[in-house]
Design an enzyme around this catalytic site. Structure first.
Site, PDB file in Angstrom:
ATOM      1  N   HIS A  55       0.851  -1.196   0.000  1.00  0.00           N
ATOM      2  CA  HIS A  55       0.000   0.000   0.000  1.00  0.00           C
ATOM      3  C   HIS A  55       0.883   1.241   0.000  1.00  0.00           C
ATOM      4  O   HIS A  55       2.017   1.213   0.497  1.00  0.00           O
ATOM      5  CB  HIS A  55      -0.890   0.017   1.239  1.00  0.00           C
ATOM      6  CG  HIS A  55      -1.969  -1.019   1.225  1.00  0.00           C
ATOM      7  ND1 HIS A  55      -3.105  -0.897   1.987  1.00  0.00           N
ATOM      8  CD2 HIS A  55      -2.088  -2.190   0.561  1.00  0.00           C
ATOM      9  CE1 HIS A  55      -3.885  -1.945   1.788  1.00  0.00           C
ATOM     10  NE2 HIS A  55      -3.282  -2.757   0.931  1.00  0.00           N
ATOM     11  N   GLU A  57       0.848   3.880   1.788  1.00  0.00           N
ATOM     12  CA  GLU A  57       1.273   4.293   3.124  1.00  0.00           C
ATOM     13  C   GLU A  57       2.459   3.463   3.605  1.00  0.00           C
ATOM     14  O   GLU A  57       3.433   4.003   4.146  1.00  0.00           O
ATOM     15  CB  GLU A  57       0.129   4.127   4.139  1.00  0.00           C
ATOM     16  CG  GLU A  57      -1.094   4.941   3.834  1.00  0.00           C
ATOM     17  CD  GLU A  57      -2.155   4.161   3.059  1.00  0.00           C
ATOM     18  OE1 GLU A  57      -1.819   3.542   2.014  1.00  0.00           O
ATOM     19  OE2 GLU A  57      -3.315   4.175   3.481  1.00  0.00           O
ATOM     20  N   CYS A  85      -6.292   1.975   5.677  1.00  0.00           N
ATOM     21  CA  CYS A  85      -6.972   0.751   6.112  1.00  0.00           C
ATOM     22  C   CYS A  85      -6.432   0.356   7.490  1.00  0.00           C
ATOM     23  O   CYS A  85      -5.533   1.002   8.028  1.00  0.00           O
ATOM     24  CB  CYS A  85      -6.737  -0.367   5.096  1.00  0.00           C
ATOM     25  SG  CYS A  85      -5.027  -0.969   5.056  1.00  0.00           S
ATOM     26  N   CYS A  88      -2.605  -0.342   7.452  1.00  0.00           N
ATOM     27  CA  CYS A  88      -1.817   0.889   7.365  1.00  0.00           C
ATOM     28  C   CYS A  88      -1.923   1.710   8.641  1.00  0.00           C
ATOM     29  O   CYS A  88      -0.939   2.302   9.089  1.00  0.00           O
ATOM     30  CB  CYS A  88      -2.239   1.689   6.146  1.00  0.00           C
ATOM     31  SG  CYS A  88      -1.804   0.860   4.600  1.00  0.00           S
TER      32      CYS A  88
END
Length: 151
Positions: A55, A57, A85, A88
């Protein structure tokens, strides 16, 4: 909300557009230090790397930790185009990032106030300030265009 946050969001949107061009879900992230300088950036890479943790992040946090020579990113701000999410959000707290600025809310998987509120959960030892909805329309437009092309 600072001028550095706004500039970082513009860069995060550029990174999200790059992700879309690479057939990744368009999410981009930038880490700023306490003075508002860019420390690191990232974008989604799950498809390219076959890594479920790819991801934006996570990529930005890893790059920031490497650049600073420490996992502890206290005093930093994470600017990201989509609400983080649960995975993260956990990484943000583990890295001690104190502020999170994001664009679009994620009603299906968001963990910064929509579905869950992991980043501000008082039961956890660390919390982050959360500022959501920054340049939300631009973030949503990238996501809609990406998913609209695939339906």
């Amino acid at each position: 909300m600072t001028a550095a946050d706004r500039l970082a969001m513009q860069r995060a949107l550029e990174l999200a557009a790059e992700a879309a061009t690479a057939a990744e879900i368009p999410v981009g992230a930038v880490v700023l230090d306490a003075d508002g300088r860019v420390v690191a950036e990232g974008r989604n890479t799950r498809e390219a790397t076959h890594d479920p943790t790819g991801h934006a992040e996570i990529e930005a946090i890893r790059a920031a930790a490497s650049a600073r020579g420490s996992w502890n990113l206290d005093g930093c701000t994470l600017v990201v185009t989509l609400e983080p999410c649960v995975m993260c959000a956990g990484a943000i707290l583990q890295a001690r990032i104190g502020r999170v600025v994001f664009g679009a809310w994620d009603d299906k998987a968001g963990a910064a106030g929509s579905m869950y509120d992991v980043l501000r959960d008082r039961r956890l030892p660390y919390r982050a300030e959360v500022i959501g909805g920054v340049d939300e329309h631009a973030s949503i437009a990238l996501l809609r265009a990406f998913f609209g092309d695939r339906r």
